[in-house]
Design a protein around this motif. Sequence first.
Motif, short mmCIF file in Angstrom:
data_model
loop_
_atom_site.label_atom_id
_atom_site.label_comp_id
_atom_site.label_asym_id
_atom_site.label_seq_id
_atom_site.Cartn_x
_atom_site.Cartn_y
_atom_site.Cartn_z
N LEU A 147 0.97 -1.05 -0.17
CA LEU A 147 0.05 -0.05 -0.07
C LEU A 147 0.83 1.25 0.08
CD1 LEU A 147 -2.79 1.44 0.39
CD2 LEU A 147 -2.56 1.31 2.96
N SER A 148 0.61 2.13 -1.03
CA SER A 148 1.20 3.24 -0.96
C SER A 148 0.28 4.52 -1.05
CB SER A 148 2.35 3.69 -2.07
OG SER A 148 1.79 3.20 -3.30
N VAL A 156 -3.01 0.00 -3.95
CA VAL A 156 -2.86 -1.39 -3.71
C VAL A 156 -2.27 -2.17 -4.71
CG1 VAL A 156 -3.82 -3.28 -2.56
CG2 VAL A 156 -4.87 -0.97 -2.00
N THR A 157 -1.16 -2.61 -4.49
CA THR A 157 -0.26 -3.48 -5.63
C THR A 157 -0.33 -5.07 -4.92
OG1 THR A 157 0.69 -1.61 -6.26
CG2 THR A 157 1.46 -3.65 -7.10
N LEU A 194 -6.95 0.70 -12.50
CA LEU A 194 -6.81 -0.54 -12.41
C LEU A 194 -5.51 -0.67 -13.42
CD1 LEU A 194 -7.01 -3.71 -11.65
CD2 LEU A 194 -8.68 -3.81 -13.55
N LEU A 195 -4.44 -1.03 -13.05
CA LEU A 195 -3.18 -1.22 -13.61
C LEU A 195 -2.56 -2.86 -13.87
CD1 LEU A 195 -1.66 1.88 -12.01
CD2 LEU A 195 -2.53 1.82 -14.30
N PHE A 196 -1.92 -3.12 -14.86
CA PHE A 196 -1.33 -4.30 -15.00
C PHE A 196 0.16 -4.10 -15.59
CE2 PHE A 196 -4.78 -7.02 -13.87
CZ PHE A 196 -5.92 -6.59 -14.43
N GLN A 197 1.04 -4.87 -14.87
CA GLN A 197 2.43 -4.96 -15.56
C GLN A 197 2.76 -6.36 -15.28
OE1 GLN A 197 5.37 -3.14 -13.03
NE2 GLN A 197 6.25 -2.42 -14.81
N SER A 198 3.53 -6.90 -16.49
CA SER A 198 4.05 -8.15 -16.42
C SER A 198 5.57 -8.09 -17.32
CB SER A 198 3.38 -9.06 -17.19
OG SER A 198 3.77 -10.46 -17.01
N ASN A 199 6.72 -8.08 -16.55
CA ASN A 199 8.05 -8.14 -17.31
C ASN A 199 9.07 -8.39 -16.00
OD1 ASN A 199 8.25 -5.86 -15.54
ND2 ASN A 199 7.71 -4.42 -17.19
N ALA A 206 -2.45 -3.70 -9.77
CA ALA A 206 -2.78 -2.63 -8.84
C ALA A 206 -3.70 -1.90 -9.12
CB ALA A 206 -1.56 -1.73 -8.80
N PHE A 207 -4.53 -1.30 -8.01
CA PHE A 207 -5.83 -0.44 -8.18
C PHE A 207 -5.46 0.53 -7.09
CE2 PHE A 207 -6.88 -3.84 -5.19
CZ PHE A 207 -7.45 -3.06 -4.14
#
Length: 250
Positions: A147-148, A156-157, A194-199, A206-207
């Motif tokens: 949480l940041s 929230v990630t 809403l965020l997605f990251q894949s690498n 994260a939202f």
Amino acid sequence: MLSFLQKSYDRLEAIPVCPENEPQLREGIHLLLTLSHLCAGSADQTQKQFLAHLTQGCHKILRKLENLLLCRTHELSFEPCAIVSFLDDICCACDLLLSGCGKRILFDTHAPDTLLGCAPGPVRCALLNLIANAARYSQADTILVRLSCNPGHALVTVRSAGESPLNVLQRGTDTDGAGLCAVRRCVELHKGTLLFQSNEGCTAAAFALPRDLETLPDAYPLPQPDFVEYICDRLSPVYTGLSGLCPCPV
């Protein structure tokens, strides 16, 4: 009795999961879970495995129903939520449940425990869906929930090892009743992102929730003295999301 429970579950499983059938599904599942609990005390090992499988199936139906209802929700009531305590409770409960599977949940934040306007039930549902997916697909034994906060948003990630194609994650947000669809709907109703990251060998979802939503007067309560009893009472839906490490449909 076990034969009766199996037949009752088969009839319950045949009922379509939809808002119209919610009362019937909840009543039937409540009865089955109660009877399973009563039978477990005198059951042998094989019977206990059967009852555990039956209980798991009931929770999966409940979870699908919860996701579907959230996907079709058009309005939420926001209330002040002690966000750090709230997320910490959920992560502690998930950590307890996943410890038997060799996985753990770490909650990381440097934010003070301030009140955030949100709808706690849908936020909990969204976080559990992300944790359940990470637990199912992660290649590592640790899932990090962070949480940041900044003056405008709380982020929230959920991060875990292993890469997932972004198009699969994004397509899941359009599937009515699916876990990621419920996450997307929760974020939309909060006017968040809403965020997605894949690498680089890991996947993160994260939202971000705004910090200026109009709220009701009741705040999320702090934990009771008996923490185990508290999470069982307050966070019983955790089990529905993680039972058997079954992924929310994508």
